[in-house]
Structures are given as C-alpha cells and as structure tokens.
Design an enzyme around this catalytic site. Sequence first.
Site, short mmCIF file in Angstrom:
data_model
loop_
_atom_site.label_atom_id
_atom_site.label_comp_id
_atom_site.label_asym_id
_atom_site.label_seq_id
_atom_site.Cartn_x
_atom_site.Cartn_y
_atom_site.Cartn_z
CD GLU A 26 -2.60 -1.67 2.39
OE1 GLU A 26 -3.31 -2.52 2.60
OE2 GLU A 26 -1.84 -1.07 3.50
CD GLU A 57 -4.91 -4.45 4.65
OE1 GLU A 57 -4.66 -3.21 4.76
OE2 GLU A 57 -6.15 -4.85 4.45
CG PHE A 80 -0.47 1.60 10.24
CD1 PHE A 80 0.38 2.60 11.11
CD2 PHE A 80 -0.99 2.46 9.32
CE1 PHE A 80 0.59 3.57 11.12
CE2 PHE A 80 -0.75 3.57 8.94
CZ PHE A 80 0.21 4.40 9.81
N PRO A 86 -6.97 -9.07 8.00
CG PRO A 86 -7.96 -7.15 7.14
CD PRO A 86 -6.86 -7.44 8.33
CG HIS A 126 -3.39 4.20 12.77
ND1 HIS A 126 -4.62 4.34 13.08
CD2 HIS A 126 -3.27 3.96 11.51
CE1 HIS A 126 -5.18 4.50 11.77
NE2 HIS A 126 -4.32 4.28 10.85
#
Length: 334
Positions: A26, A57, A80, A86, A126
């Site tokens: 990402e 993810e 993160f 996922p 996060h």
Amino acid sequence: MNMVQALNSAMDVMLTRDPDVLIFGEDVGYFGGVFRCTAGLQAKHGRRRVFDAPIAEGGIVAAAVGMGAYGLRPVVEIQFADYILPAFDQLVSEASRLRYRSGGEFTAPITVRSPCGGGIHGGQTHSQSPEALFTHISGLKTVMPSNPYDAKGLLIAAIEDNDPVIFLEPKRLYNGPFDGYHDRPLQPWAAHPAGEVPDDYYRIELGKAAIARAGEAVTVLTYGTMLHVSLAAVAECGIDAEVIDLRTLFPLDIETISASIRKTGRCVIVHEASRTSGFGAELGQSVQEQCFFHLEAPILRVTGWDTPYPHAQEWQYFPGPKRVVHALKRVMED
C-alpha cells in the site's frame, strides 16, 4: 543511517542483487511508503519491481504466496500491523504451510514488513503490537529489530530466507534513538555504535539474539523499542543487569538466554504488547523449563495493559523506565 534509511538500503541492495526480488504494498511505489521506507526505489528499479497494491491485505499476501511458489521473492508492506489481520488466514493457512503440505516441492520465500507499536498517537487502529499472534504459527519466522544496523542485516536475511518472515518495525525507532522517556532522537545514529550502517550487502542470521549490555545481577529479555526503555531503566537504577535484545522472536535463541540466566539467576521480561498471552508468557515458560534450578527469584514481566489500546493514555500504556526499574528492584529483593 536511521532505521528508515537502513531498511530502504536493505531493499535497494536486494533489488540490485536478485532479479527475483519484488517490492509491493500500500503506497510503497510512487509515494515511497507512509513512513518513506521505500522512497526512491520505484524510480531506481522500475514499476515492474516496485509497485502499489490495492488496500486489500488478504489479496496482497495471497499474491505474494503465489509469487513465492513460482520462484520470486516478494517483499510486501502492510501499512500498519493493526491491518494485517485480513491477511492472517493467508499467512496461517497458506504461507506457513506451503513447504510442508507440498513435501518441500514449493516454498513461500516472502517477507511481510509492517510498522508496529505506538509512538504516533494512533490509538487502537495504528499502534498495536501483534507479534505474539505470529510466534504461535509454526512455519512463520518473526523478527523485530531495535536499531538500524540490525534492521538492515535482518531484513536482508529475511528476504533471502526460503520460508515466510514477519518483519515488524517499531515506529518509535524509525527516525533515531530516544532516551526511553521522550518520543525524540537524542543523538544522530552516526554517533551511536549501532547506527553505523554499511551501504553494501551484509546479513545478520535469523534466530540469534544480541547482548546489548553485559551484566551479572539480573537478565532483562526484551526487543524492539523496549530495548531502549530497558537500557534507560538500568542506567537509572544502577543495577548490574544483562540486557538481551532478542531480535528474532521465532526461532528463539534460547541458548543465549539460558547462558545469561544461569549466570545471573534472575529474569525480567519487557515488551510493549498487552500482558495476557503476550510473547513474554512464552519467554517466561521457556526460561522456567531451561533454568529452573538456577533461578533465585520469580520471573517478572513488564508489559502494556490488558485493555484495548488507549488513545489518550498512550504514554501511560507504554512500559516506561520507571516501571522497569520497579521490576528490577523487586526481583533483586527476592
């Protein structure tokens, strides 16, 4: 180099050395990653080698598993560590088992990089430290460096490894060391013994701990950001502690740990993640099994709270030097 630069250098070296290495994830391409760890790599190595992926993810890791089985060496970034869940099924059910379920015919030589821990006031989404989730999975290796030199050498070793590696990067250490109390660098890494990072290739073997400070009175087992917190605590209280930086959580360097505790007879474990079922529990039991007759006091843990990650109380959640000092004094009293 600071840690961001060291990680960038490791990926640059491996992209140059090995045409099978790919970087994707990402925002890692044109933008260079949210923390800038991949800055400039796409411009240097091209869009076929360094490219962006959708915010998916599970798809990122699934694609990496397929690439690894095909013979490539993908290095993927999950922006993160909080968002790696996922992809957990792909890591557990596919990546970790591919070598064994295929009888060695296929491997998953993939590296999954992800920033972890607190330091940016990111709260529950996060700032988590999920390392214990991965150390439970046979077939995965889990790494968390504490300084730039180790970060580069360990990342190169992870990329070259033929099995999947979870490479967790403490966000508070990205831009330099701190004193264990404040979220700021104390000095340039160039002035720190561990901060002189060679530009060229070198590797640090996975599964080998480092003795960050030699001592005789008590052994402190820690990793990542908490290494610096532990060293600050030892400097404050004056106890002659031996501080071990685990570096690789699985496989664990139990030989170095055992040798230290057989010498000191006491053990304090420090990690940022919450206490219950944290990696410290596994460490403590391993010490108990290996060194029971050498222990002169109960094994103590200093950890994060057993609560959902508190946004407003982030710095109270972190184990700080004062909490580590308290544990060191307690263990010396027994």
